[in-house]
Design a protein around this motif. Structure first.
Motif, short mmCIF file in Angstrom:
data_model
loop_
_atom_site.label_atom_id
_atom_site.label_comp_id
_atom_site.label_asym_id
_atom_site.label_seq_id
_atom_site.Cartn_x
_atom_site.Cartn_y
_atom_site.Cartn_z
N ALA A 178 0.83 -1.21 0.00
CA ALA A 178 0.00 0.00 0.00
C ALA A 178 0.86 1.26 0.00
N ALA A 179 2.18 1.12 -0.12
CA ALA A 179 3.06 2.30 0.00
C ALA A 179 2.72 3.41 -1.00
N PRO A 180 2.37 3.09 -2.28
CA PRO A 180 2.02 4.20 -3.18
C PRO A 180 0.83 5.01 -2.63
N PRO A 190 3.15 9.59 -5.72
CA PRO A 190 3.43 8.14 -5.67
C PRO A 190 4.25 7.71 -6.89
N PRO A 191 4.90 6.57 -6.81
CA PRO A 191 5.68 6.12 -7.97
C PRO A 191 4.76 5.75 -9.13
N THR A 192 5.23 5.98 -10.34
CA THR A 192 4.50 5.47 -11.49
C THR A 192 4.77 3.96 -11.59
N GLU A 193 3.86 3.26 -12.22
CA GLU A 193 4.03 1.81 -12.33
C GLU A 193 4.30 1.44 -13.79
N GLU A 194 5.38 0.68 -13.99
CA GLU A 194 5.67 0.15 -15.33
C GLU A 194 5.14 -1.27 -15.37
N ARG A 195 4.45 -1.63 -16.42
CA ARG A 195 3.88 -2.99 -16.51
C ARG A 195 4.24 -3.63 -17.84
N LEU A 196 4.32 -4.95 -17.80
CA LEU A 196 4.49 -5.71 -19.04
C LEU A 196 3.59 -6.93 -18.91
#
Ligand SMILES: Cc1cc2nc3c(=O)[nH]c(=O)nc-3n(C[C@H](O)[C@H](O)[C@H](O)COP(=O)(O)OP(=O)(O)OC[C@H]3O[C@@H](n4cnc5c(N)ncnc54)[C@H](O)[C@@H]3O)c2cc1C
Length: 447
Positions: A178-180, A190-196
């Motif tokens: 839950a940190a973001p 909050p950090p952006t999330e990179e997804r693949l």
């Protein structure tokens, strides 16, 4: 005042972080929402734990540097420590000829691995494990500049809350961290999330193992070649059993029924897993797991985080599990945490840890996402650097099927012992080049 660190999450990354912190703080409390089983059985907080979990060579080496003789403890508990000559590693259209016995992986179920590590960490004088409590929120100074503790909620009675003061809080709560949200609630970006997206599915069963199976091999990998969607792994684990995981990608789901499981194993491009499964006695119910996508929270790109707060393990990045990198990366981050604290103290630990662990996270991401992107159906960026690396690997792999020196170099990179650039060492490149030209082990290189 004693210096108190709190680690949220008693998975492998959290336990490794607690070990690092126990050498630097007067007290370390590891908080987990689960209550650990007394024996090596799977638990709800780690649903992936029913599937193959091996520590790659770089992970085992790093764990031994944190917890000396942990390999002996694992062996005493019934786990295997399996050297490269006992693997059958099928990738790139052949079997990789690795032979360096110093390249070792663990042969244990995740519950046993975790139990042995947890027992070692609990035995550390300064470490306490607080179980059955879930982290709810961070507590900060009034100006929100520094984290001063954490609010917890009881799993048994959600109306019950408590608060732990801390000089440092480390989030190792895994992929569901839950940190973001906590950062956003405190007014931080909050950090952006990179997804693949990979659409990976696992089905796993335990079988009785005859030590003579496959000539005594204790680890089998059947990689998924581009153009195909099926693969699998078998690992000899405690109690003379095979843990067999069949994998599918891009939505392909290995069946759970025994007949379908064996037929799926028989449909792979190498028949090793079918030879293990066919006619073998299953000793567990099947377990299934879906892994939709790699996910990387880019803490390394944040300008600001509150002081005395850091994030590591799957809470930062979770990789396609087929590459077995997650635990090794979490342990590497835990080691980096100690180095950052020694050099700079806790005030800027979050961004500094993200920066210090970027190389290992980036390497693991590039290796596994690079292999996944070789499947034309996977959607994602394929920059020039990826094209060059992929082209070079197409030369490395066939040579690694014949040349143990190149095979060991490849395994050291895939196993997170060496960085990927080690494959560009002139000696390795020369062997790859001469091997590709059909002149294996060129005389000058073999000297
Ligand atoms: C199917 C599958 C197979 C895999 N195989 C491998 C493999 O072979 N090798 C490998 O290295 N990696 C493998 N991985 C990856 C590996 O599981 C993770 O990378 C690794 O477990 C990460 O550790 P972690 O400690 O960050 O998170 P986790 O192991 O997920 O642990 C998180 C912990 O936090 C606790 N928790 C969660 N939320 C809270 C909260 N709010 N408060 C308190 N506690 C909380 C959970 O109970 C849990 O104990 C695999 C993953 C999957 C999905």
């Amino acid at each position: 005042m004693t210096r108190h660190a709190v680690v949220l999450g008693a998975g492998i990354a959290g336990l490794a972080a607690a070990t690092t912190l126990a050498a630097r703080h007067d007290r370390v409390t590891v908080v987990d929402r689960d209550t650990a089983p007394t024996g090596p059985t799977a638990r709800d907080g780690v649903p992936q734990g029913r599937h193959i979990h091996l520590l790659v060579p770089g992970g085992l080496q790093r764990l031994e540097s944190l917890l000396p003789d942990i390999a002996d403890d694992l062996a005493a508990a019934g786990a295997g420590i399996i050297p490269a000559p006992e693997w059958r590693f099928h990738m790139g259209g052949g079997r990789v000829a690795a032979r360096d016995p110093s390249l070792r992986i663990t042969g244990a179920t995740r519950p046993l691995l975790e139990q042995v590590v947890r027992d070692r960490v609990r035995a550390l004088e300064r470490v306490d494990l607080l179980q059955g409590w879930s982290a709810r929120d961070l507590v900060t100074t009034d100006d929100r500049a520094t984290v001063t503790g954490v609010r917890l909620q009881s799993e048994a009675d959600p109306a019950q809350e408590r608060h732990l003061d801390a000089d440092l809080v480390v989030d190792a709560t895994g992929r569901g961290s839950a940190a973001p949200r906590w950062l956003a609630d405190l007014g931080y970006t909050p950090p952006t999330e990179e997804r693949l997206s990979v659409g990976v599915h696992y089905t796993t069963r335990l079988f009785d193992r005859d030590p003579a199976d496959l000539g005594g091999a204790r680890n089998v990998l059947v990689d998924i070649p581009p153009g195909q969607r099926r693969g699998g792994v078998a690992l000899a684990v405690e109690g003379d059993r095979w843990l067999v995981t069949l994998m599918g990608m891009l939505g392909e789901r290995p069946p759970a029924d025994l007949e379908g499981f064996a037929a799926y194993a028989g449909s792979l491009w190498v028949d090793d897993l079918h030879r293990i499964v066919d006619g073998a006695t299953p000793v567990s119910e099947p377990a299934r797991h879906a892994f939709p996508a790699f996910a990387w929270n880019r803490y390394d790109r944040l300008d600001r985080m509150p002081g005395s707060f850091a994030v590591l393990g799957d809470a930062v990045c979770s990789f396609d599990p087929r590459f077995g990198q997650g635990m090794a990366v979490g342990i590497a981050e835990a080691i980096a945490l100690g180095e950052v604290l020694d050099a700079h103290g806790p005030a800027t630990v979050g961004p500094r840890l993200a920066e210090a662990s970027l190389p290992v996270v980036q390497d693991a991401w590039d290796l596994s996402s690079g292999a996944v992107l070789a499947h034309p159906e996977v959607e994602g960026p394929r920059p020039l650097a990826w094209k060059a690396t992929t082209a070079y690997l197409q030369h490395v792999l066939p040579v690694a099927h014949r040349d143990p020196e190149v095979a060991d170099a490849l395994i050291r990179v895939i196993g997170l012992v060496d960085r990927p650039q080690a494959l560009m060492h002139p000696r390795t490149m020369w062997r790859v080049l001469s091997g590709s030209l059909g002149r294996d082990a060129a005389p000058s290189a073999a000297a």
